[in-house]
Design a protein around this motif. Structure first.
Motif, PDB file in Angstrom:
ATOM      1  N   ASN A  10       2.172   1.416  -2.237  1.00  0.00           N
ATOM      2  CA  ASN A  10       2.110   0.651  -0.992  1.00  0.00           C
ATOM      3  C   ASN A  10       2.906   1.368   0.089  1.00  0.00           C
ATOM      4  OD1 ASN A  10       2.431  -1.224   1.103  1.00  0.00           O
ATOM      5  ND2 ASN A  10       2.284  -2.937  -0.305  1.00  0.00           N
ATOM      6  N   GLU A  11       2.211   1.967   1.049  1.00  0.00           N
ATOM      7  CA  GLU A  11       2.895   2.744   2.089  1.00  0.00           C
ATOM      8  C   GLU A  11       3.670   1.862   3.064  1.00  0.00           C
ATOM      9  OE1 GLU A  11      -0.390   3.408   5.548  1.00  0.00           O
ATOM     10  OE2 GLU A  11      -0.484   4.732   3.822  1.00  0.00           O
ATOM     11  N   ASN A  12       3.472   0.555   3.003  1.00  0.00           N
ATOM     12  CA  ASN A  12       4.219  -0.356   3.866  1.00  0.00           C
ATOM     13  C   ASN A  12       5.546  -0.790   3.268  1.00  0.00           C
ATOM     14  OD1 ASN A  12       2.232  -0.519   5.991  1.00  0.00           O
ATOM     15  ND2 ASN A  12       0.987  -1.650   4.530  1.00  0.00           N
ATOM     16  N   MET A  13       5.810  -0.341   2.047  1.00  0.00           N
ATOM     17  CA  MET A  13       7.078  -0.648   1.394  1.00  0.00           C
ATOM     18  C   MET A  13       7.858   0.648   1.238  1.00  0.00           C
ATOM     19  SD  MET A  13       5.821  -3.249  -1.609  1.00  0.00           S
ATOM     20  CE  MET A  13       7.447  -3.354  -2.333  1.00  0.00           C
ATOM     21  N   PRO A  14       9.173   0.598   1.490  1.00  0.00           N
ATOM     22  CA  PRO A  14       9.959   1.819   1.287  1.00  0.00           C
ATOM     23  C   PRO A  14      10.046   2.153  -0.193  1.00  0.00           C
ATOM     24  CG  PRO A  14      11.400  -0.026   1.774  1.00  0.00           C
ATOM     25  CD  PRO A  14       9.990  -0.516   1.937  1.00  0.00           C
ATOM     26  N   PHE A  15      10.082   3.440  -0.501  1.00  0.00           N
ATOM     27  CA  PHE A  15      10.248   3.881  -1.881  1.00  0.00           C
ATOM     28  C   PHE A  15      11.423   4.840  -1.918  1.00  0.00           C
ATOM     29  CE2 PHE A  15       9.589   7.124  -5.141  1.00  0.00           C
ATOM     30  CZ  PHE A  15       9.619   6.316  -6.263  1.00  0.00           C
ATOM     31  N   GLY A  16      12.356   4.614  -2.792  1.00  0.00           N
ATOM     32  CA  GLY A  16      13.504   5.500  -2.927  1.00  0.00           C
ATOM     33  C   GLY A  16      14.533   4.857  -3.827  1.00  0.00           C
ATOM     34  N   LEU A  76      15.896   4.149 -10.363  1.00  0.00           N
ATOM     35  CA  LEU A  76      14.951   4.310  -9.266  1.00  0.00           C
ATOM     36  C   LEU A  76      14.058   3.075  -9.179  1.00  0.00           C
ATOM     37  CD1 LEU A  76      13.601   6.075  -7.102  1.00  0.00           C
ATOM     38  CD2 LEU A  76      12.204   7.069  -8.911  1.00  0.00           C
ATOM     39  N   ALA A  77      13.624   2.576 -10.320  1.00  0.00           N
ATOM     40  CA  ALA A  77      12.729   1.413 -10.340  1.00  0.00           C
ATOM     41  C   ALA A  77      13.172   0.431 -11.416  1.00  0.00           C
ATOM     42  CB  ALA A  77      11.297   1.857 -10.610  1.00  0.00           C
ATOM     43  N   PHE A  78      12.851  -0.831 -11.176  1.00  0.00           N
ATOM     44  CA  PHE A  78      13.180  -1.897 -12.127  1.00  0.00           C
ATOM     45  C   PHE A  78      11.948  -2.782 -12.235  1.00  0.00           C
ATOM     46  CE2 PHE A  78      14.958  -5.774 -13.778  1.00  0.00           C
ATOM     47  CZ  PHE A  78      16.090  -5.400 -14.478  1.00  0.00           C
ATOM     48  N   TYR A  79      11.470  -2.970 -13.441  1.00  0.00           N
ATOM     49  CA  TYR A  79      10.276  -3.791 -13.654  1.00  0.00           C
ATOM     50  C   TYR A  79      10.635  -4.960 -14.555  1.00  0.00           C
ATOM     51  CZ  TYR A  79       8.273   0.602 -12.070  1.00  0.00           C
ATOM     52  OH  TYR A  79       8.004   1.737 -11.352  1.00  0.00           O
ATOM     53  N   LEU A  80      10.367  -6.142 -14.072  1.00  0.00           N
ATOM     54  CA  LEU A  80      10.637  -7.352 -14.839  1.00  0.00           C
ATOM     55  C   LEU A  80       9.317  -8.046 -15.133  1.00  0.00           C
ATOM     56  CD1 LEU A  80      12.622  -9.519 -15.967  1.00  0.00           C
ATOM     57  CD2 LEU A  80      12.508 -10.589 -13.706  1.00  0.00           C
ATOM     58  N   PHE A  81       9.103  -8.347 -16.389  1.00  0.00           N
ATOM     59  CA  PHE A  81       7.930  -9.118 -16.794  1.00  0.00           C
ATOM     60  C   PHE A  81       8.454 -10.480 -17.245  1.00  0.00           C
ATOM     61  CE2 PHE A  81       6.614  -4.790 -16.928  1.00  0.00           C
ATOM     62  CZ  PHE A  81       5.291  -4.820 -16.513  1.00  0.00           C
ATOM     63  N   SER A  82       8.190 -11.497 -16.444  1.00  0.00           N
ATOM     64  CA  SER A  82       8.727 -12.818 -16.747  1.00  0.00           C
ATOM     65  C   SER A  82       7.979 -13.888 -15.975  1.00  0.00           C
ATOM     66  CB  SER A  82      10.212 -12.866 -16.363  1.00  0.00           C
ATOM     67  OG  SER A  82      10.754 -14.139 -16.598  1.00  0.00           O
ATOM     68  N   ARG A  83       7.947 -15.093 -16.548  1.00  0.00           N
ATOM     69  CA  ARG A  83       7.442 -16.276 -15.854  1.00  0.00           C
ATOM     70  C   ARG A  83       8.595 -17.209 -15.496  1.00  0.00           C
ATOM     71  NH1 ARG A  83       2.393 -17.359 -19.912  1.00  0.00           N
ATOM     72  NH2 ARG A  83       1.075 -15.707 -19.102  1.00  0.00           N
ATOM     73  N   ASN A  84       9.797 -16.805 -15.871  1.00  0.00           N
ATOM     74  CA  ASN A  84      10.981 -17.625 -15.650  1.00  0.00           C
ATOM     75  C   ASN A  84      11.492 -17.413 -14.223  1.00  0.00           C
ATOM     76  OD1 ASN A  84      13.802 -18.384 -15.513  1.00  0.00           O
ATOM     77  ND2 ASN A  84      13.739 -18.591 -17.748  1.00  0.00           N
ATOM     78  N   GLN A 138      22.177   5.846  -5.645  1.00  0.00           N
ATOM     79  CA  GLN A 138      23.071   6.693  -6.427  1.00  0.00           C
ATOM     80  C   GLN A 138      22.327   7.938  -6.925  1.00  0.00           C
ATOM     81  OE1 GLN A 138      24.678   4.064  -9.425  1.00  0.00           O
ATOM     82  NE2 GLN A 138      26.267   3.315  -8.058  1.00  0.00           N
ATOM     83  N   ASN A 139      22.414   8.206  -8.231  1.00  0.00           N
ATOM     84  CA  ASN A 139      21.820   9.425  -8.790  1.00  0.00           C
ATOM     85  C   ASN A 139      20.301   9.411  -8.822  1.00  0.00           C
ATOM     86  OD1 ASN A 139      24.352  10.449  -9.226  1.00  0.00           O
ATOM     87  ND2 ASN A 139      24.480   9.745 -11.327  1.00  0.00           N
ATOM     88  N   SER A 140      19.685   8.257  -8.626  1.00  0.00           N
ATOM     89  CA  SER A 140      18.223   8.200  -8.701  1.00  0.00           C
ATOM     90  C   SER A 140      17.576   8.558  -7.365  1.00  0.00           C
ATOM     91  CB  SER A 140      17.757   6.817  -9.163  1.00  0.00           C
ATOM     92  OG  SER A 140      18.019   5.843  -8.186  1.00  0.00           O
ATOM     93  N   GLY A 141      18.362   8.937  -6.388  1.00  0.00           N
ATOM     94  CA  GLY A 141      17.804   9.373  -5.107  1.00  0.00           C
ATOM     95  C   GLY A 141      18.349   8.565  -3.960  1.00  0.00           C
ATOM     96  N   LEU A 142      18.367   9.184  -2.817  1.00  0.00           N
ATOM     97  CA  LEU A 142      18.883   8.525  -1.627  1.00  0.00           C
ATOM     98  C   LEU A 142      17.796   8.419  -0.582  1.00  0.00           C
ATOM     99  CD1 LEU A 142      22.282  10.394  -1.380  1.00  0.00           C
ATOM    100  CD2 LEU A 142      21.877   8.113  -2.274  1.00  0.00           C
ATOM    101  N   GLY A 143      17.828   7.369   0.169  1.00  0.00           N
ATOM    102  CA  GLY A 143      16.877   7.226   1.249  1.00  0.00           C
ATOM    103  C   GLY A 143      15.588   6.574   0.797  1.00  0.00           C
ATOM    104  N   HIS A 144      14.710   6.402   1.765  1.00  0.00           N
ATOM    105  CA  HIS A 144      13.404   5.797   1.505  1.00  0.00           C
ATOM    106  C   HIS A 144      12.307   6.746   1.949  1.00  0.00           C
ATOM    107  CE1 HIS A 144      15.700   1.876   1.791  1.00  0.00           C
ATOM    108  NE2 HIS A 144      15.153   1.847   0.600  1.00  0.00           N
TER     109      HIS A 144
END
Length: 135
Positions: free
Chosen positions: A75-81, A40-48, A84-90
Motif C-alpha cells: 500500500n503506497e499510501n502507508m509508510p513502510f520502514g 520491521l514488521a509485526f503480524y497479529l492473527f487474532s479475533r480478540n 532501531q536496527n530494522s531500519g530508519l525512516g519511511h
C-alpha cells in the motif's frame, strides 16, 4: 519450541520460518517481546479485540497487519520502514520523499542594521515591547 538465545529468536527473520510461542498471559508475552530489538514488521492473527488494541497501542514495530501479513508493504499510501536496527525512516510515496530529503531552515539578518534592544537583559517595559513583535 524456539529457545531464547537462538538466532530465530534474536535476529530479524527474512525467510519461511515462523517461531510459535506458547503463552499464558498475552500482555506479559508482548512486554517480553517489546524488550527485544524492534522488528520491521509485526503480524497479529487474532479475533480478540483486547489483544488487537494492546498490540496497536503498546508494541514497538515499523509496520504491520492484523489478520494478514506483508500486505501493508503493497500500500503506497502507508509508510513502510522500521525502528532501531530494522531500519530508519519511511518509504513509499511521499513518505519516502520526506525520509530522503531535508528541509533546511536558514534565518538571514542584515549586517547593516542591528537592534540592540532585542538582546537581554531587558527592563520590563522593553521586554513587553519586544514580545509584541514576536507574536
Amino acid at each position: 519450541l524456539p529457545k531464547e538465545g537462538t538466532p530465530v529468536m534474536d535476529e530479524e527473520i527474512f525467510g519461511p520460518v515462523l517461531p510459535v510461542l506458547p503463552y499464558e498471559n498475552f500482555e506479559t508475552l508482548c512486554r517480553q517481546l517489546a524488550q527485544k530489538p524492534h522488528p520491521l514488521a509485526f503480524y497479529l492473527f487474532s479475533r480478540n479485540d483486547d489483544h488487537i488494541r494492546f498490540v496497536k497501542e503498546n508494541m514497538p514495530f515499523g509496520g504491520g497487519c492484523i489478520n494478514n501479513c506483508v500486505l501493508h508493504l503493497s500500500n503506497e499510501n502507508m509508510p513502510f520502514g522500521g525502528l532501531q536496527n530494522s531500519g530508519l525512516g519511511h518509504y513509499h510515496g511521499r513518505y519516502g520523499f520526506q525520509t530522503f530529503t531535508h528541509d533546511k531552515s536558514i534565518l538571514s539578518s542584515s549586517d547593516r542594521v542591528d537592534l540592540p534592544f532585542i538582546y537581554g537583559p531587558q527592563k520590563p517595559w522593553k521586554e513587553k515591547v519586544v514580545r509584541l513583535f514576536l507574536k
